[in-house]
Design a protein around this motif. Structure first.
Motif, PDB file in Angstrom:
ATOM      1  N   UNK A  10      -2.926  -8.099  -4.856  1.00 48.29           N
ATOM      2  CA  UNK A  10      -1.674  -7.791  -5.543  1.00 48.29           C
ATOM      3  C   UNK A  10      -0.550  -8.600  -4.923  1.00 48.29           C
ATOM      4  N   UNK A  11       0.422  -8.960  -5.761  1.00 43.88           N
ATOM      5  CA  UNK A  11       1.651  -9.602  -5.291  1.00 43.88           C
ATOM      6  C   UNK A  11       2.811  -8.660  -5.590  1.00 43.88           C
ATOM      7  N   UNK A  12       3.604  -8.380  -4.571  1.00 41.80           N
ATOM      8  CA  UNK A  12       4.734  -7.465  -4.710  1.00 41.80           C
ATOM      9  C   UNK A  12       6.021  -8.265  -4.497  1.00 41.80           C
ATOM     10  N   UNK A  13       6.919  -8.225  -5.474  1.00 43.24           N
ATOM     11  CA  UNK A  13       8.193  -8.926  -5.384  1.00 43.24           C
ATOM     12  C   UNK A  13       9.329  -7.939  -5.643  1.00 43.24           C
ATOM     13  N   UNK A  14      10.565  -8.431  -5.487  1.00 41.31           N
ATOM     14  CA  UNK A  14      11.734  -7.590  -5.725  1.00 41.31           C
ATOM     15  C   UNK A  14      12.483  -7.300  -4.435  1.00 41.31           C
ATOM     16  N   UNK A  15      13.743  -6.934  -4.586  1.00 45.95           N
ATOM     17  CA  UNK A  15      14.621  -6.740  -3.432  1.00 45.95           C
ATOM     18  C   UNK A  15      14.147  -5.631  -2.502  1.00 45.95           C
ATOM     19  N   UNK A  16      13.463  -4.619  -3.036  1.00 50.97           N
ATOM     20  CA  UNK A  16      13.039  -3.462  -2.231  1.00 50.97           C
ATOM     21  C   UNK A  16      11.578  -3.531  -1.804  1.00 50.97           C
ATOM     22  N   UNK A  47      -4.561  12.389   4.383  1.00 48.06           N
ATOM     23  CA  UNK A  47      -4.746  11.406   5.442  1.00 48.06           C
ATOM     24  C   UNK A  47      -6.012  10.594   5.330  1.00 48.06           C
ATOM     25  N   UNK A  48      -6.704  10.693   4.214  1.00 45.08           N
ATOM     26  CA  UNK A  48      -7.960   9.972   4.042  1.00 45.08           C
ATOM     27  C   UNK A  48      -7.711   8.591   3.429  1.00 45.08           C
ATOM     28  N   UNK A  49      -8.530   7.634   3.807  1.00 45.66           N
ATOM     29  CA  UNK A  49      -8.359   6.259   3.354  1.00 45.66           C
ATOM     30  C   UNK A  49      -8.686   6.128   1.868  1.00 45.66           C
ATOM     31  N   UNK A  50      -7.763   5.564   1.124  1.00 44.76           N
ATOM     32  CA  UNK A  50      -8.034   5.196  -0.266  1.00 44.76           C
ATOM     33  C   UNK A  50      -8.347   3.702  -0.374  1.00 44.76           C
ATOM     34  N   UNK A  51      -7.523   2.874   0.258  1.00 48.91           N
ATOM     35  CA  UNK A  51      -7.783   1.436   0.299  1.00 48.91           C
ATOM     36  C   UNK A  51      -7.433   0.892   1.687  1.00 48.91           C
ATOM     37  N   UNK A  70     -10.470  -3.377  -5.707  1.00 45.21           N
ATOM     38  CA  UNK A  70      -9.540  -2.424  -5.101  1.00 45.21           C
ATOM     39  C   UNK A  70      -8.106  -2.579  -5.615  1.00 45.21           C
ATOM     40  N   UNK A  71      -7.768  -3.723  -6.204  1.00 49.82           N
ATOM     41  CA  UNK A  71      -6.384  -3.977  -6.606  1.00 49.82           C
ATOM     42  C   UNK A  71      -5.931  -3.051  -7.736  1.00 49.82           C
ATOM     43  N   UNK A  72      -6.777  -2.843  -8.727  1.00 50.05           N
ATOM     44  CA  UNK A  72      -6.372  -2.015  -9.872  1.00 50.05           C
ATOM     45  C   UNK A  72      -6.036  -0.580  -9.464  1.00 50.05           C
ATOM     46  N   UNK A  73      -6.887   0.108  -8.685  1.00 56.04           N
ATOM     47  CA  UNK A  73      -6.507   1.469  -8.279  1.00 56.04           C
ATOM     48  C   UNK A  73      -5.286   1.505  -7.372  1.00 56.04           C
TER      49      UNK A  73
END
Length: 288
Positions: A10-16, A47-51, A70-73
């Motif tokens: 995944x690519x995350x952009x934006x000021x926040x 507290x369990x691992x999802x990804x 894993x990206x879609x979930x």
């Protein structure tokens, strides 16, 4: 030597973007340098691992490198938490590819230990991060799928993924997706600060699952830890039994060995059964 890594991203952009991702992951992205790579997990409220992911912090975006499918979930999860945040999410799984370089000497000048870098190579931009997948520092190399032929032409001998799995199991390095360790606590599978794949900061502030992590830090050791189990014809992803009681579960088995989530009280050398076959706890330490 190099190995193809089944991946999604995944690519995350934006000021926040930094504050938003910081509030979801266990690693400290805000405190990381630019550029850098931070190992982390995304947890549920128990507290369990999802990804599990490696987050690359770059000047204009955050690149989340994940295991295959894993990206879609993760994208669906992150979208649920976007309220007023100025962030945009893009699934880049189809446009980016990843290989792991076992011997990264040719990149020594471009990439210092523990860091990440982006540079021109083989006719295009590549992103490199120094990571430990086989017991010693190597490099994950990310590149555009359309440049794959040119990138691979610059590399040496290809090693199959099974050989990388065998090396990481021998070194005690977990792979959360391939070992099937989703749904566990990260302290149980080697992702704690003293483990072979540290992916948490206890000082970074709130995130989903943080309350459980704080309780575990205060209490001390979890009931399970990462161990290595050996046995002839050892089964992958199977329950480990001792005296009729389930005491753990194997991850991916290669060559008669597997990493495992195992009860702490099981002694090294203790007689075990996995799928009806005899096995032994070959390695049993809190950080292996």
């Amino acid at each position: 030597m190099w190995t193809r890594i089944p991946s999604s991203s995944l690519r995350v952009t934006g000021a926040d973007r930094v504050d938003f991702v910081q509030g979801q992951m266990t690693g400290d992205l805000r405190g990381a340098a630019v550029p850098s790579v931070v190992a982390c997990a995304f947890l549920n409220v128990r507290g369990q691992i999802e990804q599990f992911a490696r987050a690359y912090k770059r000047p204009d975006d955050i690149y989340l490198h994940l295991d295959e499918a894993q990206a879609a979930p993760l994208m669906a999860r992150l979208k649920r938490y976007i309220i007023f945040d100025q962030v945009e999410l893009q699934d880049t799984s189809d446009t980016l590819k990843t290989v792991h370089l076992w011997s990264p000497d040719s990149f020594a000048e471009q990439l210092a230990a523990g860091s990440a870098a982006q540079f021109e190579w083989a006719g295009g931009q590549v992103l490199a991060g120094r990571v430990n997948r086989a017991g010693k520092a190597g490099i994950d190399l990310h590149y555009l799928a359309r440049h794959e032929a040119a990138v691979l032409a610059q590399l040496g001998e290809e090693k199959p993924l099974a050989e990388l799995d065998a090396a990481r199991i021998a070194a005690g390095i977990p792979d959360i997706a391939r070992d099937g360790f989703e749904g566990t606590l990260l302290q149980e599978v080697g992702l704690d600060t003293g483990g072979p794949l540290p992916a948490i900061s206890y000082r970074k502030g709130c995130y989903v699952g943080q309350e459980i992590m704080a309780r575990l830090e205060a209490r001390g050791n979890a009931r399970y830890h990462l161990a290595r189990v050996a046995g002839e014809n050892l089964a992958s992803h199977a329950d480990i039994v001792q005296d009729g009681k389930t005491v753990g579960r194997t991850g991916l088995a290669v060559g008669g060995k597997a990493l495992a989530r195992l009860r702490r009280e099981i002694a090294a050398g203790g007689a075990l059964e996995v799928a009806g076959q005899s096995a032994v706890a070959e390695l049993l330490t809190s950080d292996a």
